[in-house]
Design a protein around this motif. Structure first.
Motif, PDB file in Angstrom:
ATOM      1  N   ARG A 188      46.586  33.988  44.098  1.00 11.92           N
ATOM      2  CA  ARG A 188      45.200  34.442  44.201  1.00 11.92           C
ATOM      3  C   ARG A 188      44.420  34.225  42.919  1.00 11.92           C
ATOM      4  O   ARG A 188      44.902  34.504  41.833  1.00 11.92           O
ATOM      5  CB  ARG A 188      45.174  35.943  44.506  1.00 11.92           C
ATOM      6  N   ARG A 189      43.230  33.683  43.073  1.00 10.18           N
ATOM      7  CA  ARG A 189      42.283  33.683  41.974  1.00 10.18           C
ATOM      8  C   ARG A 189      41.038  34.360  42.499  1.00 10.18           C
ATOM      9  O   ARG A 189      40.826  34.455  43.702  1.00 10.18           O
ATOM     10  CB  ARG A 189      41.975  32.255  41.524  1.00 10.18           C
ATOM     11  N   TYR A 190      40.200  34.853  41.615  1.00 11.97           N
ATOM     12  CA  TYR A 190      39.045  35.619  42.074  1.00 11.97           C
ATOM     13  C   TYR A 190      37.738  35.187  41.422  1.00 11.97           C
ATOM     14  O   TYR A 190      37.730  34.595  40.339  1.00 11.97           O
ATOM     15  CB  TYR A 190      39.260  37.117  41.800  1.00 11.97           C
ATOM     16  N   LEU A 191      36.645  35.530  42.102  1.00  7.68           N
ATOM     17  CA  LEU A 191      35.313  35.380  41.514  1.00  7.68           C
ATOM     18  C   LEU A 191      34.893  36.734  40.970  1.00  7.68           C
ATOM     19  O   LEU A 191      35.463  37.762  41.326  1.00  7.68           O
ATOM     20  CB  LEU A 191      34.312  34.942  42.590  1.00  7.68           C
ATOM     21  N   VAL A 249      31.402  29.671  48.550  1.00  9.21           N
ATOM     22  CA  VAL A 249      31.758  29.725  47.129  1.00  9.21           C
ATOM     23  C   VAL A 249      33.161  30.304  47.021  1.00  9.21           C
ATOM     24  O   VAL A 249      33.425  31.409  47.516  1.00  9.21           O
ATOM     25  CB  VAL A 249      30.767  30.615  46.342  1.00  9.21           C
ATOM     26  N   GLU A 250      34.059  29.548  46.398  1.00 11.24           N
ATOM     27  CA  GLU A 250      35.438  30.016  46.249  1.00 11.24           C
ATOM     28  C   GLU A 250      35.868  29.801  44.802  1.00 11.24           C
ATOM     29  O   GLU A 250      35.256  29.021  44.079  1.00 11.24           O
ATOM     30  CB  GLU A 250      36.354  29.212  47.173  1.00 11.24           C
ATOM     31  N   PRO A 251      36.957  30.469  44.392  1.00  9.17           N
ATOM     32  CA  PRO A 251      37.454  30.225  43.039  1.00  9.17           C
ATOM     33  C   PRO A 251      37.858  28.759  42.896  1.00  9.17           C
ATOM     34  O   PRO A 251      38.311  28.138  43.851  1.00  9.17           O
ATOM     35  CB  PRO A 251      38.684  31.128  42.937  1.00  9.17           C
ATOM     36  N   PHE A 306      28.263  31.280  39.345  1.00  7.03           N
ATOM     37  CA  PHE A 306      29.514  31.997  39.601  1.00  7.03           C
ATOM     38  C   PHE A 306      30.588  31.449  38.675  1.00  7.03           C
ATOM     39  O   PHE A 306      30.955  30.275  38.771  1.00  7.03           O
ATOM     40  CB  PHE A 306      29.962  31.828  41.056  1.00  7.03           C
ATOM     41  N   LYS A 307      31.070  32.289  37.788  1.00 17.12           N
ATOM     42  CA  LYS A 307      32.037  31.821  36.798  1.00 17.12           C
ATOM     43  C   LYS A 307      33.339  31.418  37.498  1.00 17.12           C
ATOM     44  O   LYS A 307      33.825  32.127  38.371  1.00 17.12           O
ATOM     45  CB  LYS A 307      32.318  32.949  35.791  1.00 17.12           C
ATOM     46  N   GLY A 308      33.849  30.268  37.142  1.00 11.00           N
ATOM     47  CA  GLY A 308      35.127  29.798  37.679  1.00 11.00           C
ATOM     48  C   GLY A 308      35.077  29.524  39.160  1.00 11.00           C
ATOM     49  O   GLY A 308      36.062  29.752  39.871  1.00 11.00           O
ATOM     50  N   SER A 309      33.942  29.040  39.648  1.00 10.43           N
ATOM     51  CA  SER A 309      33.839  28.855  41.095  1.00 10.43           C
ATOM     52  C   SER A 309      33.683  27.391  41.471  1.00 10.43           C
ATOM     53  O   SER A 309      33.432  26.537  40.634  1.00 10.43           O
ATOM     54  CB  SER A 309      32.612  29.605  41.619  1.00 10.43           C
ATOM     55  N   LYS A 310      33.870  27.166  42.751  1.00  9.67           N
ATOM     56  CA  LYS A 310      33.618  25.870  43.348  1.00  9.67           C
ATOM     57  C   LYS A 310      32.726  26.199  44.548  1.00  9.67           C
ATOM     58  O   LYS A 310      33.156  26.936  45.441  1.00  9.67           O
ATOM     59  CB  LYS A 310      34.965  25.299  43.801  1.00  9.67           C
ATOM     60  N   ALA A 311      31.489  25.672  44.582  1.00 13.18           N
ATOM     61  CA  ALA A 311      30.599  25.959  45.717  1.00 13.18           C
ATOM     62  C   ALA A 311      30.444  24.688  46.524  1.00 13.18           C
ATOM     63  O   ALA A 311      30.186  23.622  45.978  1.00 13.18           O
ATOM     64  CB  ALA A 311      29.237  26.449  45.226  1.00 13.18           C
ATOM     65  N   ARG A 312      30.650  24.796  47.818  1.00  6.52           N
ATOM     66  CA  ARG A 312      30.668  23.607  48.678  1.00  6.52           C
ATOM     67  C   ARG A 312      29.811  23.812  49.889  1.00  6.52           C
ATOM     68  O   ARG A 312      29.845  24.878  50.474  1.00  6.52           O
ATOM     69  CB  ARG A 312      32.058  23.512  49.283  1.00  6.52           C
TER      70      ARG A 312
END
Lengths: 414, 370, 224
Positions: free
Chosen positions: A72-75, A58-60, A264-270
């Protein structure tokens, strides 16, 4: 009368009956052990496969080129526990959050710029909305990492990767300068990967130190998943409502990732395909393997039980011939021997089941370190199965014996 | 047992043949049940002997388990690749070129690799793989950031120069590769202005032999460091050995259970012939004569059951392997001996005890039908 | 009921085995209630004749009519029904089920016929002089005793025909006489038809009619 005949026949032919029951017992035992194993293998092996590490990252979310090259962006930190609220929450066996920063370390006049990572090694968080806790931390997603010493518990101490430790000739208990501040080394970490060149600190302490309260850079998730099939590879966006529902409610790595992404707000899960893709394939192959083995043993023991029954009856041709001479119709003769067959089958099935419980427990503990779940359903199934097979094995030779002229049998010309 | 004269052998064979032909049904059933047990165990043992290799092939998709990187400087000579491929227990090795390219001023990771090998290493493709020079793959994050579509032209800048590439498709891996540009090694060399050097070599070694391989690499190839990826290595080894253990235990249990099961069927065959044995005794048959009679029958049952069991077991092992792994399995040659031995020993043990038991009975009592 | 004069009627019955003929064109009529002895050297076809009359064996050609029913045309299960309704059997070997005791062996025949009745079975053993042995297994009984049980079993369902194949073949003179006296008593009580195969003239003389066979043919048919 049947009861008398069957009882007498067993009492008189104890050894023969015991042999038949033994034969069926052991035949059934193999088949039902394999059934237990085949039912359990998927779950057990997919747990074993978790040893290959996290299968979801899971990343921003990426919104522009700037995000890709450095900015940088954050979770959000508080979303971590929400991963345990999704539909497939029970399939999530590991979660590890990371805050990635940089630092310069100096020791004995040598310096190097390394990654300073904030995370947990192992701890338990309270389950959201339920009583109980769930485990989180590096240990839950990467079980092969080994920590010697202790994990960092404040901004005063750190854990360093094994490559750095040997390069700087430091060991737990020593001090090392991190961005100019001497910190105590509480432990060293050996991962066999790039982490050996990083240093680690307790997540919350690092957040405070870097003024990044409530922020995390990525989360690794380890989840038990269903093997990917053609359907699972389809793009969810192109699915009909019913298909989407089915996809969402099947534990594919993609659907679990989607559900995690949603919390997860503002996330991309792969899915981490290296792990997730192989896992599905290996799992599928093993399942098919055990399933086929199960079929094979089922077929072999079915035939085996039949041969046992046939062997038992061939020897009683004379009896059947006599009964026929006395005017017995085939149903009445069959009834006698089928009753015997059913009883032998039921007894063999019962013992076979009990034996298979022992065998599969033994295999489970030996291979997976945990007893396989037994299903009581299997008991009536085994008994019924053994009885059916022994009936089949009885009817055939009786039919055969009925065809032979009694005159021939009674004269002893078999 | 004393040596039999030719006449005695002939007479024995005559009676034996009569007995078997009169009772062929039972002999066939007995050897059929021996066959079933032998077939099951043969198939299980066959699968057991091949499972490591078959599953290992599946696990190859986890990719490299050793990474070779330059110790000094930042590249490895291409010649090192052939050296590594020649090292024992190395299943596969391929070179990688890592670098940076600029797209519209933003720095992006560049990965140059052997495109053909991608399919083995756990990537998910969307669109086509590059088929010719100047075609590239873009990571899925890069696609989203640049709103790329297949066929679109990308202008890439590097210290080697500047060139236009066509995006043939996208990859998803769940790692830093998702925001990189992936191209063939040749293109990467050209773009970065290098030639015949790698940034890293990815090695796939036989699980369980990795430490030895890493040692050999460092010894044979100058100026490199070799690191085993414990994530892949230890999990693989553990999974393989567990599956092997599972199969071994299943095989052993099947061996035991089917032996007992078949032995009881086969001994029932002899057991119910007490009367015959009693009669033979009454006619003055010596212990060894009678035993020889039943032993020969057991040998025939055992051998025919063992041989047909091997054939059936071999075929089932192949069918199962085909079904589960999509390929045939190699059964060791000695398996046939094992199958025959198993069939023989089941049949012999199973008939030994009831014959011995019947010998102990009083012949008169047996003939009276007690 | 069929004609009492032609209760059992064989027309041109032949039986051929793979290697030899056992019966060559037998024509024979037995009246209801007759006691017929069939004698002849061994291999003359006596037993085959008996087996064919009972439907245990099929003739190669010819017709067997019993009580106006052609049994050669019957199917296996019809034959079984016919047998249990009409025929009782006594063999040379006693052919008792070894694990059942005396009364149970008799009950088995009742069971196949209709319903097993232990009391009736015990009574029948009483009538053949085996009342004191009802709990014994066949192996605990002498040959003569076993044959008595077989007779009780054969008659338990009140058959119209009793077929006996060398019923005294394994017995000594004394026991043979006792068995024949028993049969004679039961015969005069119930008036069933007896066909008794024997090679022993002493046994043959108990019948009113003696058929002599040789080489698959009837060579003599005499009434006493």
């Amino acid at each position: 009368m049947i009861a008398t005949i069957v009882r007498r026949s067993f009492a008189n032919r104890k050894k023969a009956a015991a042999l038949m029951i033994a034969s069926i017992t052991f035949g059934t035992a193999i088949a039902s052990s394999l059934i237990v194993i085949s039912m359990e293998i998927g779950g057990r092996v997919s747990r074993e496969l978790r040893a290959f590490g996290a299968n979801i990252l899971v990343e921003p979310e990426i919104e522009g080129m700037a995000d890709l090259s450095g900015q940088r962006r954050y979770l959000r930190y508080e979303d971590i526990v929400r991963a345990k609220t999704i539909f497939w929450r029970h399939n999530i066996v590991g979660i590890a959050p990371f805050l990635e920063t940089d630092a310069e370390i100096t020791s004995n006049g040598k310096s190097e710029k390394v990654g300073l990572i904030g995370s947990w090694y192992y701890k338990e968080l309270p389950l959201p909305g339920e009583t109980g806790t769930f485990p989180v931390g590096i240990k839950t997603v990467s079980p092969w990492w080994s920590l010697s010493g202790k994990w960092s518990d404040s901004a005063d101490n750190i854990v360093i990767g094994s490559s750095i430790a040997s390069e700087f000739s430091v060991k737990p208990g020593d001090r090392i300068d991190v961005d100019g501040t001497p910190l105590k080394i509480s432990g060293t970490l050996d991962s066999g990967g790039i982490e050996d060149r990083q240093i680690f600190m307790d997540l919350e302490s690092l957040q405070r130190l870097k003024g990044a309260g409530g922020k995390i850079s990525k989360v690794l998730v380890s989840a038990l998943t269903a093997p990917m099939d053609t359907f699972a590879y389809r793009d969810p966006a192109s699915m009909s409502k019913a298909e989407y529902e089915k996809w969402y409610c099947t534990g594919y790595v993609t659907s679990i990732a989607k559900q995690i992404e949603d919390v997860f707000k503002g996330s991309k899960a792969r899915p981490i395909w290296q792990v997730a893709g192989t896992e599905g394939k290996v799992l599928k192959r093993l399942k098919v393997l055990v399933y086929l083995l199960c079929l094979m043993t089922l077929a072999a023991s079915t035939l085996g039980v039949s041969t046992t029954m046939i062997m038992g009856l061939v020897q009683r041709k004379e009896e059947i011939g006599l009964m026929k001479a006395l005017g017995a119709g085939s149903e009445k003769i069959a009834l006698i021997f089928v009753t015997e067959g059913i009883m032998i089958g039921l007894a063999g099935g019962l013992f076979g089941y009990l034996l298979s419980v022992g065998a599969s427990q033994y295999i489970g503990t030996k291979v997976f370190g945990i007893a396989l779940e037994q299903r009581a359903m299997l008991l009536p199934m085994t008994m019924a199965g053994a009885a059916c097979v022994s009936i089949a094995g009885t009817v055939l030779p009786i039919k055969k014996a009925m065809e032979v002229r009694s005159a021939v049998i009674l004269k002893g010309e078999q | 047992m004393k040596v039999l004269s030719r006449f005695e052998i002939r007479r024995f064979l005559f009676f034996f043949a009569r007995s078997v032909s009169q009772r062929k049904g039972r002999v066939v059933i007995a050897s059929l049940s021996v066959m079933l047990a032998v077939a099951m165990v043969t198939a299980l043992a066959g699968i057991n002997s091949g499972i490591r290799e078959k599953l290992g092939a599946e696990l190859k998709a986890y990719g490299a388990n050793i990474i070779v990187s330059p110790r000094n400087g930042d590249s490895i000579e291409a010649a090192a690749l052939d050296k590594i491929r020649g090292i024992q227990h190395v299943e596969d090795a391929s070179g990688q070129v890592l670098g940076k390219v600029f797209i519209g001023g933003y720095a992006i990771e560049l990965i140059g690799l052997n495109i053909d090998r991608l399919k083995y290493s756990g990537w998910r493709f969307i669109g086509d793989r590059p088929a010719k020079r100047n075609e590239v793959l873009a990571g899925i994050d890069l696609r989203d950031a640049l709103r790329l579509a297949p066929g679109k032209t990308l202008s890439l800048e590097s210290n080697g120069g500047k060139a236009d590439f066509i995006v043939s498709g996208f990859v998803e891996k769940g790692g830093p590769e998702d925001s990189s540009i992936i191209m063939s090694i040749e293109d990467a060399w050209e773009l970065t202005g290098t030639n015949n050097v790698f940034s890293a070599i990815l090695v796939r070694g036989e699980p369980g032999k990795l430490d030895g391989i890493a040692r050999d690499i460092v010894r044979d190839v100058p100026a490199v460091a070799a690191k085993t990826l414990r994530q892949v290595a230890s999990a693989e080894e553990s999974l393989l050995s567990k599956m092997q253990l599972l199969m071994t235990l299943v095989t052993l249990i099947a061996l035991f259970a089917s032996t007992v099961s078949v032995a009881s069927t086969v001994s029932a065959n002899v057991f119910e012939r007490k009367k015959e044995i009693g009669l033979m005794k009454a006619l003055g048959g010596s212990r060894s004569q009678i035993t020889l009679f039943y032993t020969t029958e057991a040998v025939i049952i055992g051998l025919s059951g063992g041989l047909s069991g091997f054939i059936a077991g071999y075929l089932s092992a192949q069918a199962i392997s085909r079904g589960a792994f999509g390929s045939f399995i190699h059964l060791p040659q000695w398996m046939i001996l094992l199958s025959l031995a198993m069939g023989l020993s089941i049949a012999l043990t199973a008939s030994h005890f009831p014959v011995r038991g019947a010998m102990r009975y009083d012949a008169a009592a047996i003939l009276r039908g007690e | 009921m069929g004609s009492a004069d032609e209760f059992i009627k064989l027309r041109c019955v032949s039986k051929e085995y793979a290697t030899a003929s056992a019966l060559r064109g037998i024509d024979m009529v037995v009246e209801k209630g007759q006691w017929v002895s069939v004698v002849g050297p061994s291999g003359s076809g006596k037993s085959t004749l008996l087996n064919i009359m009972s439907g245990l064996d099929n003739p190669t050609s010819g017709q067997v009519v019993i009580d106006s029913t052609d049994i050669t045309a019957m199917k296996e299960d019809e034959m079984a029904r016919f047998r249990r309704e009409k025929i009782g059997f006594v063999f040379q070997q006693s052919h008792l089920i070894p694990y059942l005791n005396a009364v149970e062996n008799v009950m088995l025949a009742q069971y196949f016929h209709s319903i097993a009745d232990e009391r009736e079975a015990a009574d029948s053993l009483e009538r053949v002089g085996m009342g004191h042995r009802i709990d014994h297994k066949p192996s605990q009984l002498s040959g003569g005793e076993q044959q008595r049980i077989c007779i009780a079993r054969a008659l338990i369902n009140s058959p119209q025909i009793l077929l006996a194949d060398e019923p005294t073949g394994n017995l000594d003179r004394e026991n043979t006489r006792k068995i024949l006296e028993l049969l004679n008593r039961l015969y005069s009580e119930r008036q069933f038809t007896i066909i008794l195969v024997t090679h022993d003239p002493f046994v043959a003389q108990w019948g009113r009619r003696t058929i002599t066979m040789e080489d698959g043919k009837i060579i003599r048919d005499e009434y006493r």
